[in-house]
Structures are given as structure tokens and as C-alpha cells.
Enzyme design. Structure first.
Site, PDB file in Angstrom:
ATOM      1  N   ASP A 183       0.834  -1.211   0.000  1.00 54.33           N
ATOM      2  CA  ASP A 183       0.000   0.000   0.000  1.00 54.33           C
ATOM      3  C   ASP A 183       0.870   1.263   0.000  1.00 54.33           C
ATOM      4  OD1 ASP A 183      -2.229   1.896   1.001  1.00 54.33           O
ATOM      5  OD2 ASP A 183      -3.269  -0.009   0.863  1.00 54.33           O
ATOM      6  N   HIS A 237      -3.228   6.034   4.111  1.00 57.67           N
ATOM      7  CA  HIS A 237      -4.048   4.906   3.652  1.00 57.67           C
ATOM      8  C   HIS A 237      -3.487   3.564   4.111  1.00 57.67           C
ATOM      9  CE1 HIS A 237      -5.767   2.109   0.594  1.00 57.67           C
ATOM     10  NE2 HIS A 237      -6.815   2.909   0.668  1.00 57.67           N
ATOM     11  N   SER A 258     -11.219  -0.467   0.219  1.00 58.14           N
ATOM     12  CA  SER A 258      -9.900  -0.510   0.871  1.00 58.14           C
ATOM     13  C   SER A 258     -10.007  -0.891   2.328  1.00 58.14           C
ATOM     14  CB  SER A 258      -9.232   0.871   0.820  1.00 58.14           C
ATOM     15  OG  SER A 258      -8.548   1.066  -0.371  1.00 58.14           O
TER      16      SER A 258
END
Lengths: 86, 420
Positions: free
Chosen positions: B119, B150, B325
């Protein structure tokens, strides 16, 4: 299945001097194929041993030449990805 | 009779007093003396936009100006007026929602299992990961420090310990080990080849589960270099989970790598068991059903990387974010729990268990797959004579906005009951 999609082949033909970022799957030893591509003036960026693939940068004309090699299994455009949260 | 001003709950007073002008509309919930007293005439009152009437209790929701709220409070039929508050799914509710605490009771917390999060990197200083990051790999040249937020958020959903929240925001597999590949830059973008590099690194590092909360836009037939590489990882015995995408609700919106056939493709649901509007729908470009299952992915509060502002920050350590996600690392953590229960299981076995034990939410297969994955249902068949102690599912708590209404413990639960 075609080694190079009709859409990509058309793009390569129309822009033989442009640089393309591609992922190519090959048969045979990766090191050997890398050396062959380097000799053709192709810039080999990365090797992926899990799928016997390479990330390369080359011109459209070079990509079309590669597509004629027996050991080239497939060529795809390297595409953008992004995080999927917000 | 109670004074009108006492019927207006404190948090709402604050909103009334801080309203920018007299025409400002405030969303409120009215409680009446009885169901028969629900005032339909409020629909026609000046300054009021009637929203809805609830069938299970003497409540209605409407938007009203400050003056109209005062008028409503003066009515003998009105008992209380509450401010309508944003509801969120917290990790402390999304994790129990898929019955993970029952699994923890069996001493299954992901310990000894390696989860790779491929990621935007990670905040290595975050207390929720201390001592469990085995190795990192930065492909971007930016260092592995997560400047986006994130990757940190996703890693904590899968395996955060909740140390900075007294275990409130604990991830699904809070004792699993982490391998972190930073393949997306701090702006959240990267190239397919970067992800391939990260996945290959994770396989080399001995990852047992790889979590991919990323993808390309558009529809995929699962026949591209990234899908091929993920399939190769699965053939090597690694479970790969990938986000379906946020291109819903239109069909044919599952891209790469989510369209790879043998990985586990994850859609997003809310804790009210509704499929998120944004969650990508199948089929794939070649007509296969995707996603495979759904997991919570709406307004999930999990770790915040230092100095980042992704989502809606709650405090220095946590932030709220939505997307497939966020659903995906729930699945990654669940895979770790299943693997800890039986380390001999192959990726295909784990996918089958997860799908066979999912709960049908009543949506079509290209929206929900087979339904909402359930940790306890998945694991209980793998352990002998399981005896879970019932653990009450916590109610969602209101907005992180420190409004006094948050102290009224019954209201969020009440709202949940009404919405259900």
C-alpha cells in the site's frame, strides 16, 4: 490469445518513436532475456520471477520487434493503480 | 408540563445558538408523547422540512430552523428534540459485527501469521504496531513512512493492537506480524509494476496473507500482468485479498487485481448490512461473478499516520475512512485467524471456508458475492468443541464531534433500532 492486443499493436504502430512502459511475459531464463533485450536497446527496469515477466521501457518500433520473438509470450501496457479508500 | 427549553437536548442548543442565520436548517429527531401524537402537521409548519416518520416508536426526523425548533418544543405533544448525529462504524463495532471477539476467545489473534500490506507504507511509530513490523520495502523512493495515511489505516484494520485507544480500535488479527511494502506514493497512486514488485517481495518474505487495498479503474477480465502475478502468489500458497473497487453501483466495475479468479475479492458493506453504494459490482469483463464476499467498509475508524489527514481524523492516532480498501484488511485479518486455527489450509480452502460461512445479505451475487464474511462462523468448524461466551455487539457511537449529545448513551442505540 494474441501476444499483443489489437489496441496496443495499433498504438505501437502509430507511435513508433514514442516511449512505452510495458510488462512482457517471456519464455526462458529471465537473465538471458534481459540481456537480449538490453542488446536491442530496450531498457529493462524490473524482473518478476513469479510470472517470468519483465518491466521494460522501449520505443513502439522496438516493442513491435520484440513481439516477433518466439520467446515473447505477451506484452501489456503498465497501467496506473490507486488506493481505494477515502 | 416541562419547560420548552428543557426539551431541547444540550447539543442541539449549541447548534441553534451557532446557526449562521435564522434560515439555517438543522436536522433533528423529535420524540412525541405517543405514536398517536406524531404531528404530521409539522410537514406544513413554516421553517420545517419533514423528513420521515418511524414506525417502531413515537419519533420523526425533520429539518427545521432555530425558530421552528423552539415552536416545536413548545408543543405539549413533543417530549424531546435531539440533534440528528452522524453515525459511524468504528473498528470497535465493525470487528464485533463480524464476530471476531468470539475467535479471540479461542486464543486466535493472528499470532505467528505474517500479513503483508502492499500500500502507501506505514507509520512505524504508531503504538498500534509496536514490535510487530517484521520488515519493510519502499519502491517509491519516498521512504516507507506513510505520508498518505491509507496504508497505516489498512494495516491497523488487519492487525492493529489498539494500543493507543486502550484496545478500542483493535484490528481483526491484533497479534499478527506485518510486512509492509510501500508501492503507492504519498498521493495514493502508483503503477501496476510497482504493485507486482511489492507482491513478489511479500511472497519472498514469507507472507501468508497479502492485502491489496488498491486497483485500477475500469473493468478487467482478470487477464493482465498484475492479476497473473497475484494468481501466481496464490499458486505458491499465499492468500491474496483485494479490494473490489469504489466504482459502484454500476456493474462491470471490478478492475485489476480484483478480477483475478482465485484471489478473494472484497466488497464493502455498512454495519447495517447494506452494500455500500460505492462498492464495485461485478460481473468481471469476462462475465464472472465478483466480489466474492463483503466486509465492513463504511466509516471505519482505524489508525491515523502521524501528520496525515486522510479521511476524517478523530484524534492524533485515529481517523475514519470508507472504501473497499477498508473492507479488504478485515478479510486479511480474518484469513490470518483462519490460518492460525489451521496452518495447513491452502488459499483455495480458506476462500471456500470464508464463502461457505458468509451470511447472505439479500443482495445479488454481483453486489455481495455470497454475503458478509463472518469470523466466528468461519473458524468454529476448525477448532474442537468451541464454546464462545456471548459478547454483546457494541452500538455505534456518534460523531467524533465532542457534542454533549454523545453522552446520551441510549440515543445511538435507539437510532440503530429505528433504522433497522
Amino acid at each position: 490469445m494474441a501476444k499483443v492486443s489489437a489496441e496496443l499493436r495499433k498504438t505501437l504502430r502509430e507511435s513508433p518513436n514514442d516511449t512505452f512502459d510495458l510488462i512482457v511475459r517471456v519464455e526462458g531464463e529471465l537473465q538471458e532475456r534481459s540481456a537480449e533485450m538490453n542488446a536491442m536497446g530496450v531498457n529493462v527496469k524490473r524482473q518478476f520471477k513469479l510470472t517470468n515477466s519483465l518491466q521494460i521501457r522501449c520505443s513502439g518500433a522496438q516493442a513491435l520487434k520484440l513481439a516477433r520473438e518466439d520467446w515473447l509470450v505477451r506484452a501489456d501496457t503498465n497501467r496506473p493503480v490507486r488506493a481505494l479508500g477515502r | 408540563m416541562e419547560a420548552p427549553e428543557n426539551k431541547i437536548v444540550n447539543g442541539l442548543w449549541r447548534s441553534i445558538e451557532s446557526a449562521p442565520n435564522s434560515d439555517s436548517q438543522i436536522s433533528v429527531i423529535l420524540r412525541y408523547r405517543s405514536t398517536q401524537r406524531v404531528m404530521r402537521y409539522t410537514e406544513y409548519m413554516p421553517g420545517v422540512h419533514f423528513g420521515r416518520r418511524y414506525r417502531l416508536g413515537p419519533y420523526s426526523q425533520l429539518e427545521a430552523t432555530p425558530a421552528a425548533i423552539r415552536t416545536l418544543a413548545a408543543s405539549p405533544d413533543v417530549v424531546r428534540i435531539y440533534q440528528d448525529v452522524a453515525m459511524r462504524v468504528f473498528l470497535d463495532s465493525s470487528v464485533p459485527h463480524i464476530h471476531v471477539p468470539y475467535v479471540w476467545e479461542q486464543a486466535l489473534t493472528g499470532k505467528g501469521i505474517k500479513i503483508a500490506v502492499v500500500d502507501t507504507g506505514i507509520d512505524q511509530s504508531h503504538p498500534d504496531f509496536q514490535g510487530r513490523i517484521l520488515n519493510t520495502y519502499d519502491i517509491t523512493g519516498e521512504t516507507v513512512q506513510d505520508g498518505c495515511g491509507h496504508g497505516t489505516h489498512c494495516a491497523s484494520i488487519a492487525a492493529g493492537s489498539g494500543a493507543a485507544s486502550k484496545s478500542k480500535y483493535r484490528g481483526v488479527a491484533p497479534e499478527a506480524s506485518l510486512l509492509i511494502a510501500k508501492v503507492l506514493r504519498n498521493d495514493g497512486s502508483g503503477m501496476m509494476s510497482d504493485v507486482m514488485d511489492g507482491v513478489e517481495w511479500a511472497v519472498d518474505q514469507g507472507a501468508q496473507v497479502i492485502s491489496l487495498s488498491l486497483g485500477e479503474a475500469g473493468s478487467s477480465d482478470g487477464n493482465d500482468p498484475l492479476c497473473d502475478l497475484c494468481e501466481a502468489a496464490v499458486q505458491r500458497g499465499v492468500v491474496v485479498v483485494a479490494a473490489a473497487g469504489n466504482e459502484g453501483p454500476m456493474g462491470y466495475s471490478v478492475g485489476s487485481p480484483a478480477a483475478a479468479p482465485n484471489i478473494i475479492t472484497i466488497g464493502a458493506a455498512s454495519d447495517l448490512d447494506r452494500i455500500a453504494e460505492f462498492s464495485s459490482r461485478g460481473p468481471t469483463a469476462d462475465g464472472r461473478v465478483k466480489p466474492d464476499v463483503v466486509l465492513p467498509g463504511v466509516d471505519i475508524i482505524a489508525a491515523r499516520a502521524q501528520g496525515t489527514s486522510m479521511g476524517m481524523p478523530l484524534d492524533a492516532y485515529y481517523t475514519s475512512a470508507s472504501g473497499t480498501s477498508m473492507a479488504t484488511p478485515h478479510a486479511a485479518g480474518l484469513c490470518a485467524l483462519i490460518l492460525q486455527a489451521d496452518s495447513k489450509l491452502k488459499p483455495a480452502d480458506i476462500k471456500k471456508i470464508m464463502m461457505d460461512t458468509a451470511r447472505d445479505l439479500g443482495y445479488g451475487p454481483n453486489a455481495q458475492g455470497v454475503g458478509l464474511a463472518d469470523a466466528w462462523a468461519a473458524v468454529k468448524g476448525l477448532i474442537g468443541n468451541p464454546q464462545p461466551t456471548p459478547i454483546p455487539e457494541p452500538e455505534p457511537t456518534p460523531s467524533p464531534d465532542p457534542s454533549p449529545i454523545a453522552k446520551i448513551g441510549c440515543l445511538p442505540g435507539l437510532l440503530k433500532m429505528l433504522i433497522k
